[in-house]
Design an enzyme around this catalytic site. Structure first.
Site, PDB file in Angstrom:
ATOM      1  N   ASP A 188     109.487  47.480 -13.976  1.00  0.00           N
ATOM      2  CA  ASP A 188     108.336  46.815 -13.371  1.00  0.00           C
ATOM      3  C   ASP A 188     108.521  46.676 -11.859  1.00  0.00           C
ATOM      4  O   ASP A 188     107.602  46.261 -11.162  1.00  0.00           O
ATOM      5  CB  ASP A 188     108.129  45.420 -13.985  1.00  0.00           C
ATOM      6  CG  ASP A 188     107.219  45.490 -15.207  1.00  0.00           C
ATOM      7  OD1 ASP A 188     106.721  46.585 -15.520  1.00  0.00           O
ATOM      8  OD2 ASP A 188     107.014  44.449 -15.852  1.00  0.00           O
ATOM      9  N   ASP A 230     104.223  47.989 -25.398  1.00  0.00           N
ATOM     10  CA  ASP A 230     105.121  47.123 -24.647  1.00  0.00           C
ATOM     11  C   ASP A 230     106.001  46.285 -25.569  1.00  0.00           C
ATOM     12  O   ASP A 230     105.746  46.181 -26.775  1.00  0.00           O
ATOM     13  CB  ASP A 230     104.295  46.200 -23.739  1.00  0.00           C
ATOM     14  CG  ASP A 230     104.835  46.177 -22.326  1.00  0.00           C
ATOM     15  OD1 ASP A 230     106.063  46.223 -22.179  1.00  0.00           O
ATOM     16  OD2 ASP A 230     104.026  46.092 -21.388  1.00  0.00           O
TER      17      ASP A 230
END
Ligand code: GLA
Length: 482
Positions: A280, A216
């Site tokens: 997301d 990430d």
């Protein structure tokens, strides 16, 4: 841009920060590569060229195996890691057809929310008193691969690492570095910081049987500085170097470039990673347009597409399992949820769409992708046709109430004109419900009632009649050469 005389010109450049680059006489500067494509066959032609190029030159899957169906724990349990419970999730995942199980954020020391611990890449022994190995073994015994989440380039002010090395933050002197998601960026140009990460990642990947890393990067570089000079480019090159070394040390490990979804999706990073998390925002309706945008440049096999909760966590909008399942079908499929916390009907849906994806995965991940223009702005249609033109899969998604009372036919590009195809309705949302309880009257096209065989030329030029679809539903149509 248009020049005053009508000619068009295009300018492309690397965006360096002020003072970032100074080239001496005779010195060479390697800027990022520019990839460009021209097609006389519209955006599909352009996009197919990009896909072909990527498949041939950029994407490298270790062992070239099929893309495994994922279960990622993030939206299922967030920071609540209990190994016993996680192992039960894994049991359930395996029974649903999942092939790779990924433990997301929350496994390392002191990471109970997103305010602390980035940088402290040691196992949280309170959560995992017996280490990670029992969980990994459990996952492997179930026949799945094991993956884990990291965000190595980041550092929380509230971390042991930051307390020990406050000078490791990527910053410019005199500029008060702002946090983003409560975190700063670690300066990878500092050799000790780089070596620390390399050692910690090598511990994680070397001492555990990790097959997959979700890497990430959840904030931007803001005024990045090293030795008082702008250092965005230098930071990026160090990130590549880190990933390159890890790739050499652990050649079987696959990496996902996640970055909050979409934050780092480009062809250079794709030479080092194997998948992207597109966003997301996992609302199936939103995902339709997000994925379509991404699909111009990236083929489905690198686009993470997960079935999420019935009630989307990002928007609280609710979608049927059919709409969520079909929306996740044309990518690298996964589940983003806790399979223990839902009812059997939902679980049956996950099982069904994972199986459907596997059944068509060869076509989806190797075929030619087509976006089909529909006259109704509320309808999104796309298809994938196998390279030998024997099989095709088309999905029609109805995003909102249609503009028109009748659907226009679906033209199916990419087929062989002189071949005949059997048409099958592969999946549908209660499409046979007509006129009940005030529901819009609907007449189903004949091919939905009785299987038909149609010529490729007809399908490409005249197209297939479609039923009126309810908002936020989709249908999946298969064609197979006879
Ligand atoms: C980012 C990712 C999510 C999840 C969280 C964990 O937002 O995009 O999928 O991994 O970080 O903190």
């Amino acid at each position: 841009e248009a020049k005053t005389d009508g000619r068009r010109y295009l300018q492309a450049e690397a965006l360096y920060l002020p003072g970032e680059m100074a080239v001496e006489e005779g010195e060479t500067l390697w800027t990022p590569r520019l990839y460009a494509s021209y097609s006389a066959h519209g955006l599909n032609g352009m996009s197919q060229q990009f896909h072909r190029y990527l498949r041939a030159n950029i994407i490298r899957f270790p062992e070239n195996k099929p893309r495994p169906v994922h279960l990622n724990t993030w939206e299922g349990i967030y920071f609540n890691h209990d190994p016993e419970y996680i192992m039960r999730m894994a049991d359930e995942a395996a029974s649903l057809g999942v092939e790779r199980f990924i433990i997301d954020d929350g496994w390392f020391k002191g990471r109970n929310d997103d305010h602390a611990a980035l940088g402290d890449w040691y196992l949280d022994e309170q959560k995992y008193p017996n280490g990670l190995t029992p969980v990994i073994n459990h996952v492997k015994d179930l026949g799945m691969e094991f993956g884990i989440w990291v965000e190595p380039e980041m550092i929380n002010p509230n971390s042991d690492l930051c307390r020990a090395h406050p000078d490791w933050v990527l910053a410019l002197p005199g500029y008060e570095q702002a946090t983003g998601r409560h975190q700063w960026v670690l300066n990878l140009n500092i050799p000790a910081a780089f070596d620390y990460l390399l050692e910690r990642m090598s511990w994680l990947l070397g001492e555990h049987q990790v097959d997959y890393v979700k890497w990430d990067m959840n904030r931007e570089l803001v005024q990045p500085g090293h030795n008082g000079k702008a250092a965005a480019d230098a930071q990026t090159r160090q990130f590549y170097r880190l990933l390159d070394i890890l790739g050499e040390r652990f050649p079987h490990v696959e990496f996902e470039s996640c970055s909050s979804g979409g934050g780092r999706i480009d062809y250079e990073v794709l030479t080092r990673c194997h998948r992207f998390w597109a966003s997301d925002n996992n609302d199936a309706l939103e995902r339709n347009t997000i994925q379509r945008g991404m699909s111009y440049f990236f083929p489905p096999e690198v686009m993470g597409a997960h079935i999420g909760h019935h009630k989307c966590h990002a928007t609280f909008r609710q979608h049927s399992i059919a709409f969520r399942g079909l929306t996740a079908l044309f990518g690298h499929m996964g589940l983003e949820l806790d399979p223990l916390a839902v009812d059997e009907q939902e679980r049956e849906g996950y099982r069904h769409y994972a199986a459907l994806h596997k059944q068509w995965r060869e076509v989806i991940h190797h075929g030619t992708q087509w976006r089909v223009d529909m006259p109704d702005s509320t309808t999104l249609a796309q298809g994938i046709v196998s390279a030998d033109q024997r099989q095709g899969l088309f999905i029609v998604s109805q995003m909102a109430m249609p503009d028109y009372t009748l659907m226009m036919p679906l033209r199916m590009p990419g087929l062989a004109a002189n071949a005949r195809y059997r048409i099958t309705l592969l999946d549908h949302p209660n499409i046979r419900l007509t006129g009940e309880g005030g529901h819009t009257m609907r007449k189903l096209p004949a091919w939905m009632e009785t299987p038909q065989t149609v010529s490729g030329e007809w399908l490409m030029q005249a197209g297939l009649a479609l039923p009126v679809l309810d908002p936020e539903t989709a249908i999946l149509i298969g064609v197979e050469r006879v």
